[in-house]
Motif scaffolding. Structure first.
Motif, short mmCIF file in Angstrom:
data_model
loop_
_atom_site.label_atom_id
_atom_site.label_comp_id
_atom_site.label_asym_id
_atom_site.label_seq_id
_atom_site.Cartn_x
_atom_site.Cartn_y
_atom_site.Cartn_z
N SER A 18 4.81 1.31 6.91
CA SER A 18 3.56 2.34 7.10
C SER A 18 3.67 2.92 9.11
N ILE A 36 1.70 -1.55 -0.58
CA ILE A 36 2.55 -1.46 -0.15
C ILE A 36 3.52 -2.39 0.42
N ASP A 90 -4.51 -2.99 -2.74
CA ASP A 90 -4.32 -1.87 -1.30
C ASP A 90 -2.44 -2.64 -0.48
N GLU A 134 -3.21 2.48 4.92
CA GLU A 134 -2.51 1.69 4.46
C GLU A 134 -1.54 1.26 6.11
#
Length: 865
Positions: A705, A849, A845, A712
């Motif tokens: 990221s 990722i 979250d 992120e």
């Protein structure tokens, strides 16, 4: 911090009925505590059959205890936000914890379990044996560490300092569960231990908890230790090594324990001769004649007097004789004349400032207390300045002639084929004092000084203002904080330059002289005041940072402004910096850890990129001219390109007026040099390199990221913590603790505005590299497929929040963090809301990722075998 403030610092000493000593210093400036538990048995007490046992036990007590079996200590510590670690040296094994103040009970319980109730198994002994042998191999694969260890083993005719703290393969392989248990019972006892608490605690609560968790620890009668013979050599020796081929020269000189009456005299002499950029050897060998890329000093000493090892790195093998001639020239001058008065004054300032800065932060203060506990004289905490100032040049000459007599010196070198050096005959003026005693003498120890605990409570505030010309300034006001920190940060970096190396060499050169002050004078001013200004180069920023005593802040900021705005770009220092950088790159192949990382980085970004080397590549360094640096500096604008942060106790209005006077400038409409990323994404994703080393190094990583995606980015930092951030992480607990594949392992994540990358790494036995690689890939696949658990998320959040508290205690670190964020376009709220940002991340979250960045299609793997 001034000397009257030091006299107000209080250390409270108590003793439990079982003989365990307790030392407490209360400091309520931040809601954190440092605990340090010392077992006063290090490698110096080991018999030959026990070499490495003290360090072995340091590992084993983490494995299992009565209440925390199966490696639970690391997991529980991480979940509570405790930064737990340990070390072993010649004199002790120390277990230390940085903790939020509200976790005092849990931290003391963990330490008591490790000290009193260790229950490691035979399987644990086997696992840790392999891990420690891998640790030994890692030391041996580093040319400098391996060279110094060879010196340690060969210098003393007889001494417990001559064997490595880690032991050797023979003693480790002969260690058994029963032998290690017996060593534990013999040395882990209350009358052989002490604990230090420094930070924000209530004395009554601390005392009650210590009595609860350590009060039932039973002392044991043991036979007195046989005092091991400790002797120095009686003739000058020259030793040649060719094991690694790395070009190195070393001189071993006696170093005295701190309570020896000549200790500070020798300390002043070694500082003047070889420690730091102001030393004689650095100035002549590195700065002026460029014969060496570095000069540094390693200490092999403890409660027993030992040696200082001066390590020098020749830039060319043919320079060996010249380097040694220069050393002996300065050595003879020292024996005859000592340290010149002007230089001695600055050396004393260095020593005193180092002592003053040891009062900045609870961990530093705990370390300081521990040193003086071992010295059996707590009063030295307060009177060290007087001890240093009483050391005059006659005392130095007397100590040098007594302890640095040439017969106690030893010369070592490697990688210098053809060198056949003969040391010169020295002409010493006057008679020599009495020689160094062959064995350690018992020194009289004064009684400890034990005043009462004092508090240091304060409230901090932040002030933001913009100067004429555009510079943003944030002042963090902390009343009664004795040390000020400051940082001037810019988003200009290697990513903005048009010619590789411009930013690194330009910003580094600024410290080497201004229109008003030569480099020598700048060094003298900085040393006399203890400014400690330095430059740091990050991928997306350049930071000038430092710290000083509060009273010296205006002058320190004045010097900082002068460095930035009035440089002279001295050609001599430019050539020195280029020479040192080229030599450092040339030596990379000799250091497996960094070399393997660079090769993995090339696999991801290509062999020519502007992301890995702030200096540029060797051909670019050679082509870079001084005019390029002058041109790059001319593009800087103080108001547009820099942000300033200050942390201290001055009145905010005074800070605003001071900054306006120093850093105001005319505004500019010219835009800053633009940022450019130069790299080529690679199609090859797997590479195995055979180097036939004793240790394999695995790197797996990929793109990640970018910083511009703030949520992120926060999520990825948490994921990195879960995977490889501390002792409870997946890579550590599986690769190291469960299977014993790797001594060192971890997971790191780095990002700039438009780009991010991650990598996992493991150092393992070559016989295990395939199993270690498969296990690493399985860990990543598991997280990619199933994510992490709610417990792992909570633990990582707690740890990162606590770590933020610990790091922010340093005024210099806090100033640098704030200034860097400002320079990169972040607001103060972003810094202040870090804990909230960490708390708001959810499992979804992290799953997102992990699925986005940890897949096999984004894994670039490099293995060095």
């Amino acid at each position: 911090m001034n000397y009257s403030q030091i006299s107000q610092i209080r250390v409270d000493e108590k003793r439990l009925p079982n003989g365990m000593q307790i030392y407490g210093h209360r400091d309520s400036a931040n809601p954190i505590i440092c605990l340090q538990l010392y077992i006063q048995s290090g490698s110096a007490i080991e018999a030959a059959a026990e070499y490495g046992y003290a360090h072995y036990l340091e590992h084993l007590v983490f494995k299992a205890t009565q209440e925390y079996p199966d490696n639970q200590i690391s997991e529980i510590a991480g979940s509570l936000g405790l930064a737990l670690n340990a070390f072993t040296d010649f004199d002790t094994s120390c277990f230390y914890i940085m903790l939020p103040k509200e976790r005092l009970r849990e931290a003391l319980k963990i330490l008591s379990q490790m000290a009193i109730h260790a229950s490691f198994s035979e399987e644990d002994v086997e696992t840790e044996r392999d891990i420690i042998i891998e640790e030994i191999y890692q030391y041996k694969s580093d040319p400098e560490m391996n060279f110094i260890e060879a010196i340690q083993e060969s210098y003393f005719p007889k001494s417990p300092l001559s064997h490595p703290v880690l032991g050797n393969e023979k003693s480790l392989k002969q260690a058994t569960h029963n032998k290690l248990k017996a060593f534990y019972k013999k040395h882990y006892r209350p009358d052989n231990a002490f604990i230090i608490a420094s930070g924000d605690f209530e004395p009554k609560e601390l005392q009650e908890l210590l009595e609860q968790y350590f009060g039932k620890w039973q002392p044991r009668r043991i036979a007195a230790e046989t005092k091991q013979l400790h002797t120095y050599p009686n003739s000058f020796r020259i030793n040649k090594y060719e094991k690694n081929g790395s070009k190195l020269i070393a001189i071993a000189l006696p170093e005295l324990n701190e309570l020896h009456p000549d200790s500070e005299a020798l300390h002043a002499a070694i500082r003047y001769l070889a420690i730091g950029k102001a030393s004689l050897l650095h100035k002549e060998l590195v700065e002026e004649r460029k014969l060496c890329s570095f000069v540094k000093v390693s200490s092999i000493s403890g409660q027993l007097s030992g040696i200082s090892v001066i390590l020098m790195a020749p830039t060319q093998a043919r320079y060996g004789a010249k380097i040694l001639d220069i050393f002996f020239k300065h050595y003879q001058t020292l024996l005859n004349s000592g340290v010149p008065s002007s230089a001695l004054k600055l050396v004393k300032k260095d020593m005193i400032h180092s002592w003053l800065y040891s009062f900045d932060g609870v961990e530093h203060k705990a370390n300081l207390i521990a040193v003086e506990v071992f010295n059996k004289d707590l009063s030295r905490i307060y009177r060290y300045k007087d001890i240093v100032e009483q050391t005059d040049n006659s005392a130095i000459i007397n100590a040098l002639r007594k302890h640095w007599n040439q017969k106690y010196l030893a010369l070592y070198y490697q990688g210098l084929n053809g060198l056949n050096y003969q040391a010169p005959e020295l002409a010493i003026e006057g008679s020599l004092p009495s020689p160094l005693p062959e064995t350690e003498s018992d020194l009289p120890y004064p009684s400890p000084h034990s005043p009462a605990i004092a508090d240091n409570n304060c409230k901090q505030e932040y002030y933001l203002f913009r100067l004429p010309g555009g510079m943003k300034v944030i002042y963090n006001h902390i009343p009664r904080r004795p040390i000020s920190g400051f940082a001037l940060a810019s988003s200009l970096s290697q990513l903005n330059e048009k010619i590789a190396g411009q930013n690194y060499f330009t910003s580094s050169l600024l410290l080497y002289g201004t229109e008003r002050h030569s480099h020598q004078v700048l060094m003298e001013i900085s040393r006399s005041k203890g400014f400690n200004i330095r430059v740091q180069h990050h991928l997306d920023s350049t930071i000038f940072r430092g710290k000083c005593q509060n009273a010296d802040l205006p002058e320190a900021l004045g010097i900082l402004q002068e460095i930035l705005t009035q440089p002279v770009f001295n050609a001599k220092y430019f050539r020195m910096l280029k020479s040192a950088s080229l030599d450092s790159i040339q030596r990379e192949k000799e250091h497996p850890a960094s070399y393997a990382y660079y090769r993995w980085f090339d696999l991801l970004f290509g062999k020519r990129n502007n992301l890995i080397r702030a200096t540029g590549y060797p051909d670019e360094i050679k082509q870079l001219s001084l005019e390029c640096c002058v041109q790059w500096h001319s593009l800087w604008h103080l108001g547009r390109d820099f942000s300033l942060s200050i942390v201290g106790s001055y009145d905010p209005l005074q800070i605003k007026e001071l900054c306006e006077a120093l850093f105001s400038c005319n505004e500019t409409q010219i835009p800053a040099p633009s940022e450019t990323l130069s790299f080529a994404a690679q199609t090859l994703k797997y590479q195995r390199q055979y180097k036939h080393k004793e240790q394999s190094i695995i790197h797996i990583g990929g793109f990640a990221s970018p910083a511009e995606n703030r949520q992120e980015n926060t999520s990825f930092h948490i994921l990195a913590q879960v995977l490889g951030g501390d002792l409870s992480s997946r890579f550590y607990s599986i690769l190291r603790e469960k299977y014993g594949f790797a001594y060192q392992t971890g997971f790191d994540f780095s990002s700039i505005d438009k780009l991010g990358f991650w990598y996992a790494y493991a150092f393992c036995d070559p016989a295990d590299y395939q199993a270690c690689l498969k296990c690493s890939q399985a860990i990543l696949q598991d997280v990619y497929t199933d994510g992490i658990s709610a417990t792992e998320l909570s633990n990582a959040q707690n740890y990162l929040i606590a770590l933020n508290r610990f790091d922010s205690e340093s005024t210099s670190f806090r100033a640098a963090s704030i200034a860097s964020l400002l320079a990169l376009g972040y607001e103060l709220d972003y810094y202040l809301s870090r804990e909230a940002r960490i708390r708001q991340i959810r499992l979804d979250d992290l799953q997102e990722i992990a699925h986005k960045y940890l897949g096999k299609d984004n894994q670039y793997t490099h293995i060095m075998v």
